[in-house]
Write an enzyme that holds these catalytic residues in place. Structure first.
Site, PDB file in Angstrom:
ATOM      1  N   HIS A  59       0.953  -1.104  -0.069  1.00 44.45           N
ATOM      2  CA  HIS A  59       0.058  -0.015  -0.027  1.00 44.45           C
ATOM      3  C   HIS A  59       0.954   1.279  -0.155  1.00 44.45           C
ATOM      4  CE1 HIS A  59      -2.600   2.986   1.791  1.00 44.45           C
ATOM      5  NE2 HIS A  59      -3.570   2.089   1.681  1.00 44.45           N
TER       6      HIS A  59
ATOM      7  N   ASP B  36       3.357  -3.899   8.186  1.00 40.24           N
ATOM      8  CA  ASP B  36       2.004  -3.112   7.966  1.00 40.24           C
ATOM      9  C   ASP B  36       0.802  -3.981   8.297  1.00 40.24           C
ATOM     10  OD1 ASP B  36       0.483  -1.511   5.035  1.00 40.24           O
ATOM     11  OD2 ASP B  36      -0.470  -1.869   6.874  1.00 40.24           O
TER      12      ASP B  36
ATOM     13  N   CYS C 150      -4.818   2.237  -3.534  1.00 43.26           N
ATOM     14  CA  CYS C 150      -3.670   2.857  -3.010  1.00 43.26           C
ATOM     15  C   CYS C 150      -2.264   1.971  -3.100  1.00 43.26           C
ATOM     16  CB  CYS C 150      -3.616   3.138  -1.488  1.00 43.26           C
ATOM     17  SG  CYS C 150      -4.843   4.435  -1.204  1.00 43.26           S
TER      18      CYS C 150
ATOM     19  N   LYS D  99     -10.086  -0.315  10.490  1.00 44.56           N
ATOM     20  CA  LYS D  99     -10.371  -1.502   9.690  1.00 44.56           C
ATOM     21  C   LYS D  99     -10.672  -2.444  10.499  1.00 44.56           C
ATOM     22  CE  LYS D  99      -7.461   0.274   5.955  1.00 44.56           C
ATOM     23  NZ  LYS D  99      -8.073   0.714   4.722  1.00 44.56           N
TER      24      LYS D  99
ATOM     25  N   GLN E 229      -4.339  -4.910   7.153  1.00 41.76           N
ATOM     26  CA  GLN E 229      -5.528  -5.667   7.035  1.00 41.76           C
ATOM     27  C   GLN E 229      -5.257  -7.046   7.683  1.00 41.76           C
ATOM     28  OE1 GLN E 229      -7.894  -5.432   4.996  1.00 41.76           O
ATOM     29  NE2 GLN E 229      -7.070  -3.171   4.334  1.00 41.76           N
TER      30      GLN E 229
END
Lengths: 417, 149
Positions: free
Chosen positions: A134, A211, A375, A237, A214
């Protein structure tokens, strides 16, 4: 037995009807149709428990945190720090000192890039990211490398959307100081082998940032099992409010890092001659935080814990398999991202129809998907598509909604063919 | 579906499938790129100006049906027109797709009227106007890339 006839997890482990009743927005109509919300990778809806908790905070508890000797300030501080404990337990971190609240994943990554990165990356050093990141896990490193004269290197991805671990192994050398990788790809759904990648990075003497935007919504995240040095995720999220996120960092690393934003709360004492900084984690929490957001995040994680993270994952996995099978029936539809291990995110293209048009027509049916580059422009270029449509399933979605998506796509083809 | 039928009218579907003047223009006087970063619509507009008149216009690129059809209808509409007429058409088209129909006489618009439905879909206005913004930049003699941001 095909996945289409296999039954989903039984209600005893996951009462989907009850779960859906917990989310008030799911019962509204869009364009005169029931809302079919399949854009969870962009943001998730909130359970009544989280909404109520924030209302209760403002109705009964609101005060600024970490100062004040009056009752409300104590109550607010306790609620805020309770949320920190909940996050620590959710990630299986060792200590609350390792949990820093930020505005979100993007801010967490920028914090590491600027605080840890500026001090530890120099000319000639290398930072490794992957081809499927991303933008929030690309741009901060581009900026850092440009500032420091360091080199950004990219792990290649195969046509299925899987990273080449062999190539990654070859890229690791003594110049590599940091590896920054997504846990789960927001565009492809690929689950990266971050445990293995962390192990390899550490053997080469590099620090690892994950990261996890998700990652957290889709399964267990055990930061000690992964052994990553940093893990970042966003509240919105994972069924919590916007404007709040977390940076997990190993205590020794955070301790050695210089402060990032300066201001109130991150200091111990201030004078014009000298200012001393606060202990962890407050050193990285300048100013009045997003107190409602943090408390909302704590409540959201409590809600998911109540459902059972494994139960949520099983439910979503069934949805992924079912929706994938149904989408593959559509002539002219290609799924982008077919890794062996995936989360419930499905990117697709439809021959002869631009994703933007797909999105508009699905929207008319009350179906919310995302269309565009998600993104992840470098990823789109790698897969030679200008954009994809993306359906991302959350814990309140159903097989019926996957069926409605397929019906909607048939309507799209009616318009264009 | 009636709203959708208003957006995806036959004219638009036809021009998407068979865009007119969809080619490069070697020897073009002007060449400008237009780009919608939100969804990836990306076009290059070529112009050959003969004094004040748009003698040739063509475009290449890719994008959604609305943007491609708009570029196609635009190219057919402005060919042979003067710069001033083209700019006037831009203003009229912009009013049409943003729903500001007080100044618009749809009778005069011809095929452009097919885009009147866009006003009901605010998220798609940028798709419809991308080619026109690009054209206007080309007419002004600027060489920059146009984006919808």
């Amino acid at each position: 037995m095909s996945v289409l006839t296999q039954t989903p997890p039984p209600a005893s482990t996951f009462d989907i009807e009850k779960v859906r009743r917990d989310f008030p927005i799911l019962h509204r109509e869009v364009r005169g149709k029931r809302l079919v919300y399949l854009d969870n990778a962009a943001t998730t809806q909130k359970p009544q428990a989280v909404i109520d908790r924030i209302v209760r905070y403002y109705t009964e508890e609101n005060s600024n945190v970490h100062r004040g000797v009056h009752y409300l300030s104590e109550v607010a501080t306790e609620a805020y720090e309770d949320a920190r404990k909940i996050v620590k337990d959710f990630l299986n971190a060792r200590d609350v000192k390792e949990i820093v609240f930020t505005r979100g994943t993007t801010e967490s990554i920028n914090l590491v890039a600027q605080s840890w990165g500026r001090r530890n990356i120099g000319a000639g050093d290398e930072v490794i990211i992957s081809a499927i990141e991303h933008h929030s896990n690309i741009v901060p490193w581009q900026m850092l490398c440009e500032e420091k004269g360091a080199k950004l290197r990219i792990i290649p991805v195969n046509d299925q959307g899987e990273l080449s671990i062999e190539e990654y192994g070859r890229m690791l050398n003594s110049r590599v100081k940091l590896v920054a990788i997504g846990h789960i790809s927001n565009a492809l759904g690929t689950v990266n082998p971050i445990g293995k990648m962390t192990e390899l990075a550490h053997a080469a003497g590099a620090v690892v940032l994950i990261d996890g935007a998700q990652g957290v919504p889709h399964g267990t995240v055990d930061v000690r099992a992964i052994d990553c040095d940093f893990y970042a995720f966003s509240g919105h999220k994972v069924y919590a409010p916007t404007g709040v996120g977390v940076l997990y960092g190993k205590q020794a690393l955070l301790q050695a890092m210089p402060p990032w934003q300066g201001g109130g709360d991150m200091i111990l004492s201030v004078s014009f001659e000298k200012t001393t900084y606060n202990a962890l984690p407050y050193k990285f929490e300048a100013g009045t935080p997003n107190i409602e957001g943090v408390i909302g995040l704590g409540e959201a994680l409590r809600y998911i814990g109540g459902l059972g993270v494994a139960n949520v994952a099983a439910w979503e996995n069934d949805l992924l398999r079912y929706a994938t099978a149904r989408l593959q029936e559509i002539k002219g539809l290609t799924i982008i991202g077919t890794a062996a291990e995936k989360a419930s995110v499905i990117s697709f293209v439809l021959e002869g129809v631009h994703p933007h048009d797909i999105g508009t027509i699905l929207d008319q049916e009350g179906i919310a998907v995302r269309t565009g580059h998600h993104c992840a422009q470098p990823l789109m270029m790698r897969f030679n598509v200008p954009a994809t449509g993306r359906a991302s399933f959350g814990l309140y979605n159903t097989r019926e909604e996957a069926d409605l998506l397929v019906e909607g796509l048939h309507k799209v083809m009616e318009v264009f063919c | 579906m009636s709203d959708l039928r208003e957006l995806y009218q036959q004219v638009i579907l036809d021009h998407n499938r068979n865009p007119r003047n969809f080619k490069e223009l070697p020897g073009a006087t002007r060449k400008v790129e237009g780009f919608n970063p939100l969804c990836g619509d990306h076009y290059t507009v070529f112009l050959t100006l003969d004094g004040d008149v748009i003698r040739e216009v063509a475009f290449t690129g890719s994008g959604c049906a609305i943007s491609k059809a708009s570029a196609s209808v635009m190219s057919a509409t402005v060919k042979g027109k003067s710069t001033e007429e083209a700019n006037q058409l831009f203003e009229t088209f912009h009013s049409l797709v943003t729903g500001d129909t007080s100044t618009v006489d749809t009778g005069e618009l011809g095929r452009l009227a097919a885009f009147s439905g866009v006003s009901e879909f605010p998220a798609r206005v940028k798709c419809a106007t991308l080619a026109w913004h690009t054209l206007r930049t080309a007419l002004e003699g600027e060489q920059e890339t146009v984006t919808t941001e």
